[in-house]
Design a protein around this motif. Sequence first.
Motif, short mmCIF file in Angstrom:
data_model
loop_
_atom_site.label_atom_id
_atom_site.label_comp_id
_atom_site.label_asym_id
_atom_site.label_seq_id
_atom_site.Cartn_x
_atom_site.Cartn_y
_atom_site.Cartn_z
N HIS A 104 94.36 -17.17 46.99
CA HIS A 104 93.86 -17.80 45.77
C HIS A 104 94.23 -17.00 44.53
O HIS A 104 94.71 -17.56 43.54
CB HIS A 104 92.34 -17.96 45.86
N ILE A 105 94.04 -15.67 44.58
CA ILE A 105 94.31 -14.89 43.38
C ILE A 105 95.81 -14.69 43.15
O ILE A 105 96.26 -14.55 42.00
CB ILE A 105 93.56 -13.54 43.40
N LYS A 107 98.03 -16.91 43.42
CA LYS A 107 98.49 -18.09 42.70
C LYS A 107 98.34 -17.95 41.19
O LYS A 107 98.98 -18.66 40.43
CB LYS A 107 97.72 -19.33 43.17
N LYS A 108 97.49 -17.01 40.77
CA LYS A 108 97.21 -16.83 39.34
C LYS A 108 98.29 -16.02 38.64
O LYS A 108 98.29 -15.92 37.41
CB LYS A 108 95.86 -16.13 39.17
N GLU A 111 97.71 -13.55 35.42
CA GLU A 111 96.56 -14.03 34.65
C GLU A 111 95.32 -13.21 35.01
O GLU A 111 95.05 -12.96 36.19
CB GLU A 111 96.31 -15.51 34.99
N ILE A 113 91.82 -12.13 36.20
CA ILE A 113 90.96 -12.80 37.18
C ILE A 113 89.57 -12.20 37.13
O ILE A 113 89.39 -10.98 37.12
CB ILE A 113 91.55 -12.66 38.60
N ASP A 221 86.79 -17.07 38.46
CA ASP A 221 87.75 -17.62 39.41
C ASP A 221 87.14 -17.71 40.80
O ASP A 221 87.49 -18.60 41.58
CB ASP A 221 89.00 -16.73 39.47
N LYS A 249 85.60 -21.61 36.95
CA LYS A 249 86.78 -22.32 36.51
C LYS A 249 86.97 -23.56 37.37
O LYS A 249 86.43 -23.66 38.48
CB LYS A 249 88.01 -21.42 36.60
#
Length: 292
Positions: A104-105, A107-108, A111, A113, A221, A249
């Motif tokens: 999941h992280i 994919k950021k 950015e 988090i 997140d 989010k």
Amino acid sequence: MKAGMQGRAEGVKEFDFTARDFERVRALIHKRAGIALAESKQEMVYSRLARRLRATGIDSFTSYLDRLEQGGDADEWEAFTNALTTNLTSFFREAHHFPILAEHIKKKGREPIEIWCSAASTGEEPYSIAMTACEAYNTLTPPVRIIATDIDTNVLNTGASGIYSIDRIEKMEPERAKRFFLRGKGTREGLVRVRPELRQMITFKQVNLLADQWGVSGPFDVIFCRNVMIYFDKPTQGKILDRFAPMMKEDGLLFAGHSENFLYVSDAFKLRGKTVYELDRNRKAGGVPRRA
């Protein structure tokens, strides 16, 4: 051991603890922390609170509970709450969650988090989150900020120190342990300390999930709320989940404990995978999640 002493040890309690005393304790801890104590917890409650009677020099549960209800002793309220809070945790507990978190992280990208660990206990969970983030980004300084909260101030102090007995990491992969922990020497032998880079990623803070104000702000997140909802009744669980939703989010994830099921508690979330939830964008009108 003398016969009289043995008889006391086996059958006679140091303090009288009546059914009414237990019901008062149940009501107080439910009002204070949302914890729903089962009938079967009477002996556990006696054992833990008897220590508070000894520490305060109070000779009866009635007097002790009267003191709490009078409301003037904030320190003793904190000690009472700490005594009745269960803190069972370990590094990478419920390990299936952490690869999902890493995916999941990642994919950021770069950015920033924000992650909230809302039942941090002695720190093993937030540090596991931090280690996962470091591995996902292959750096000790990933763009991740973690807020680690708990109602129990004693366990938060342990987490903030980042110092553990070496047996706490004995089941951890050797490479991971070597990368993220420093072994104590001399008088510190037998202890390990989390690397300072990990400690700098985490802010430890007391939060009572029943309080009107939490003192944390999203949007997050990820929220970890694992193995704490089981101590709350269903209405309390629903209120907390409905407060989580606007703090997340739109693509945020909520991680629950293995024995927790939120599907029939709140319509704010839907199940994504094994004890992993996401916001339900199709929830009824008037209940659409908003950003904090």
